[in-house]
Motif scaffolding. Sequence first.
Motif, PDB file in Angstrom:
ATOM      1  N   ASP A 130       0.502  92.922  72.309  1.00  0.00           N
ATOM      2  CA  ASP A 130       1.226  93.803  71.386  1.00  0.00           C
ATOM      3  C   ASP A 130       1.831  93.081  70.186  1.00  0.00           C
ATOM      4  OD1 ASP A 130       0.679  96.352  72.127  1.00  0.00           O
ATOM      5  OD2 ASP A 130       2.495  96.643  73.308  1.00  0.00           O
ATOM      6  N   VAL A 131       1.591  91.808  70.038  1.00  0.00           N
ATOM      7  CA  VAL A 131       2.038  91.095  68.844  1.00  0.00           C
ATOM      8  C   VAL A 131       1.077  91.433  67.704  1.00  0.00           C
ATOM      9  CG1 VAL A 131       2.359  88.819  67.790  1.00  0.00           C
ATOM     10  CG2 VAL A 131       3.156  89.241  70.117  1.00  0.00           C
ATOM     11  N   ARG A 132       1.644  91.783  66.555  1.00  0.00           N
ATOM     12  CA  ARG A 132       0.829  92.089  65.393  1.00  0.00           C
ATOM     13  C   ARG A 132       0.656  90.838  64.542  1.00  0.00           C
ATOM     14  NH1 ARG A 132       2.789  96.268  68.326  1.00  0.00           N
ATOM     15  NH2 ARG A 132       2.062  98.270  67.605  1.00  0.00           N
ATOM     16  N   THR A 133      -0.423  90.822  63.805  1.00  0.00           N
ATOM     17  CA  THR A 133      -0.630  89.768  62.816  1.00  0.00           C
ATOM     18  C   THR A 133      -0.937  90.439  61.488  1.00  0.00           C
ATOM     19  OG1 THR A 133      -2.981  89.589  63.351  1.00  0.00           O
ATOM     20  CG2 THR A 133      -1.494  88.053  64.461  1.00  0.00           C
ATOM     21  N   ALA A 134      -0.493  89.805  60.432  1.00  0.00           N
ATOM     22  CA  ALA A 134      -0.785  90.287  59.082  1.00  0.00           C
ATOM     23  C   ALA A 134      -1.426  89.151  58.316  1.00  0.00           C
ATOM     24  CB  ALA A 134       0.494  90.728  58.379  1.00  0.00           C
ATOM     25  N   ARG A 135      -2.524  89.470  57.674  1.00  0.00           N
ATOM     26  CA  ARG A 135      -3.216  88.509  56.828  1.00  0.00           C
ATOM     27  C   ARG A 135      -3.265  89.085  55.425  1.00  0.00           C
ATOM     28  NH1 ARG A 135      -8.889  85.884  57.066  1.00  0.00           N
ATOM     29  NH2 ARG A 135      -9.523  88.021  56.804  1.00  0.00           N
ATOM     30  N   LEU A 136      -2.709  88.345  54.466  1.00  0.00           N
ATOM     31  CA  LEU A 136      -2.712  88.776  53.073  1.00  0.00           C
ATOM     32  C   LEU A 136      -3.936  88.209  52.384  1.00  0.00           C
ATOM     33  CD1 LEU A 136       1.028  88.112  52.157  1.00  0.00           C
ATOM     34  CD2 LEU A 136      -0.001  90.181  53.109  1.00  0.00           C
ATOM     35  N   VAL A 137      -4.697  89.088  51.748  1.00  0.00           N
ATOM     36  CA  VAL A 137      -5.894  88.674  51.027  1.00  0.00           C
ATOM     37  C   VAL A 137      -5.726  89.121  49.573  1.00  0.00           C
ATOM     38  CG1 VAL A 137      -8.403  88.794  50.904  1.00  0.00           C
ATOM     39  CG2 VAL A 137      -7.260  88.975  53.133  1.00  0.00           C
ATOM     40  N   PRO A 138      -5.358  88.190  48.694  1.00  0.00           N
ATOM     41  CA  PRO A 138      -5.187  88.551  47.291  1.00  0.00           C
ATOM     42  C   PRO A 138      -6.539  88.727  46.604  1.00  0.00           C
ATOM     43  CG  PRO A 138      -4.817  86.206  47.587  1.00  0.00           C
ATOM     44  CD  PRO A 138      -5.066  86.778  48.954  1.00  0.00           C
ATOM     45  N   VAL A 139      -6.649  89.776  45.823  1.00  0.00           N
ATOM     46  CA  VAL A 139      -7.855  90.013  45.039  1.00  0.00           C
ATOM     47  C   VAL A 139      -7.444  89.953  43.574  1.00  0.00           C
ATOM     48  CG1 VAL A 139      -9.717  91.614  44.506  1.00  0.00           C
ATOM     49  CG2 VAL A 139      -8.873  91.430  46.856  1.00  0.00           C
ATOM     50  N   GLY A 140      -7.823  88.856  42.923  1.00  0.00           N
ATOM     51  CA  GLY A 140      -7.454  88.641  41.530  1.00  0.00           C
ATOM     52  C   GLY A 140      -6.489  87.474  41.393  1.00  0.00           C
ATOM     53  N   ALA A 141      -6.583  86.812  40.257  1.00  0.00           N
ATOM     54  CA  ALA A 141      -5.766  85.620  40.004  1.00  0.00           C
ATOM     55  C   ALA A 141      -4.271  85.932  39.979  1.00  0.00           C
ATOM     56  CB  ALA A 141      -6.197  84.962  38.691  1.00  0.00           C
ATOM     57  N   GLY A 142      -3.913  87.120  39.505  1.00  0.00           N
ATOM     58  CA  GLY A 142      -2.495  87.480  39.442  1.00  0.00           C
ATOM     59  C   GLY A 142      -1.853  87.510  40.819  1.00  0.00           C
ATOM     60  N   TRP A 143      -2.543  88.106  41.787  1.00  0.00           N
ATOM     61  CA  TRP A 143      -2.013  88.132  43.145  1.00  0.00           C
ATOM     62  C   TRP A 143      -2.003  86.755  43.764  1.00  0.00           C
ATOM     63  CZ3 TRP A 143       1.220  90.677  45.754  1.00  0.00           C
ATOM     64  CH2 TRP A 143       1.455  92.022  45.479  1.00  0.00           C
ATOM     65  N   GLU A 144      -3.006  85.941  43.488  1.00  0.00           N
ATOM     66  CA  GLU A 144      -3.003  84.572  44.026  1.00  0.00           C
ATOM     67  C   GLU A 144      -1.794  83.803  43.507  1.00  0.00           C
ATOM     68  OE1 GLU A 144      -6.760  82.635  43.446  1.00  0.00           O
ATOM     69  OE2 GLU A 144      -7.849  84.226  44.484  1.00  0.00           O
TER      70      GLU A 144
END
Length: 150
Positions: A130-144
Amino acid sequence: MTFERELPTVADTQAFGRELAALLRAGDLVVLAGPLGAGKTALTQGIGAGLGVRGPVTSPTFVLARVHRGGRLTLVHVDAYRLGSMADVDDLDLDATAEEAVTVVEWGHGLVEQLADEHLVVELDRRDDDVRTARLVPVGAGWERRLTGA
């Protein structure tokens, strides 16, 4: 480039949403991907709290989209689960608020990305414990740049 976080409780998921809210700007698109029970609505609740919107943030499953105002930015919360095409997305007229609001779309992966040149994908998952994981995937240089603080 990806960024990963373990979220042991719903409260942790909501707190992570508040952290993300600090990075958000008018016009941002955040796409939430993951199975049922992965924490998509809990994360959006945290984003709403971090933006300071009025009222509770609840799943827009039956109405497809809810607009939450009164905070630093307006939050448009969309559930795209029942949408089958870009034509269905167009019918929601999300581009009418896109420049002035933050748009968070549950179940939108592979469907709504063309609403913004740059966006953030949050891939949520729930393990057997029941542990959640979140993975952030930036799309575009601004988000990176925003995610790395560069």
